[in-house]
Design an enzyme around this catalytic site. Structure first.
Site, PDB file in Angstrom:
ATOM      1  N   TYR A 185     -10.520  10.069 -31.794  1.00 22.29           N
ATOM      2  CA  TYR A 185      -9.599  11.098 -31.313  1.00 22.29           C
ATOM      3  C   TYR A 185     -10.303  12.037 -30.340  1.00 22.29           C
ATOM      4  CZ  TYR A 185      -5.904  14.618 -31.446  1.00 22.29           C
ATOM      5  OH  TYR A 185      -4.897  15.486 -31.101  1.00 22.29           O
ATOM      6  N   LYS A 187      -9.431  12.411 -26.263  1.00 22.91           N
ATOM      7  CA  LYS A 187      -8.962  13.669 -25.689  1.00 22.91           C
ATOM      8  C   LYS A 187      -9.931  14.209 -24.638  1.00 22.91           C
ATOM      9  CE  LYS A 187      -5.124  13.851 -27.982  1.00 22.91           C
ATOM     10  NZ  LYS A 187      -3.818  13.724 -27.286  1.00 22.91           N
TER      11      LYS A 187
END
EC number: 1.1.1.-
Length: 253
Positions: free
Chosen positions: A148, A152
């Site tokens: 994650y 990002k």
């Protein structure tokens, strides 16, 4: 946003749905996309919806064509990449290959492929705004899983690169970085995949910024949606390549 045509991914719930509602209230025509079904709460005739997996290789073309057919126009005034999934706090030691691949595909690769398709339209019309939803974790590294965080950080890099590369074409590309927000990601997490050691270490920090001490809880999706709306609109006309944190001051530490 009156009369503008806007594509929103992740439109069925959470930040995406909150953004859809703001856009419709402002008079925009919205083409929503999600893996989940169309949101039953949205009844406006200016809202059209396509249910698909944005990771499918033909998804970008289907989305752009769907918007054109829905509104009878080649224009795309804004693309709002809101869709995303989590990675169960899996670290560089504990991550599973299928989780890594899924997170990178949904949170990064699919977003960039859709940007590529939409940029073809925006470059011709010499205007457009792209807003990518990254995360507070795009501004740091802790308190999240490795896939994650990587996805990002990378999407924020894509945002800045795109902003500079297409600034002379009248195209802006910016990002919103929400902190702990009450969205569908949390509700669809498979508890059996969570790295609880990493999660436990992160919770003291996360708890402060989820307002657990005050009982207020996570932020609603609306504050992040308002920032997305601002960046999509002409209100932010001079802003290009920026990231706006919406995180209860989490990103300043």
């Amino acid at each position: 946003m009156e009369g503008k045509i806007v594509i929103v991914t992740g439109a069925s719930h959470g930040i995406g749905l909150a953004t859809v509602n703001l856009l419709l209230a402002a008079g925009a025509s919205v083409f929503g996309v999600d893996l989940a079904p169309t949101p039953p709460s949205v009844t406006s005739e200016k809202f059209k919806f396509l249910q698909l997996n944005i990771c499918d290789k033909d998804a970008p073309a289907k989305i752009v064509l769907g918007s054109k057919d829905a509104f009878g126009s080649d224009r795309i005034d804004a693309l709002l990449n809101v869709a995303g999934i989590s990675d169960y706090f899996q670290t560089a030691l504990t991550f599973e290959d299928d989780v890594w691949d899924s997170v990178i595909d949904v949170n990064l690769a699919a977003q960039v492929r859709l940007m590529r398709e939409v940029l073809k339209v925006m470059k011709v019309q010499k205007s457009g705004s792209i807003v990518n939803v990254v995360s507070k974790l795009a501004l740091s590294g802790a308190c999240g899983g490795v896939a994650y965080v990587a996805s990002k950080h990378a999407l924020l890099g894509v945002t800045k690169n795109t902003a500079w590369m297409f600034k002379d074409d009248g195209i802006r590309c910016n990002a919103v970085a929400p902190g702990s927000t009450d969205t569908n990601i949390r509700n669809t997490t498979d508890a059996t995949k969570i790295d609880y050691d990493a999660f436990t270490r992160a919770m003291p920090v996360i708890g402060v910024h989820c307002n657990l001490q005050t009982g207020e809880g996570m932020m609603s999706p609306e504050p992040a949606a308002q920032a997305i709306f601002f960046l999509a609109s002409d209100l932010s006309k001079g802003m290009n390549g920026v990231v706006i944190p919406v995180d209860n001051a989490w990103s300043v530490i």
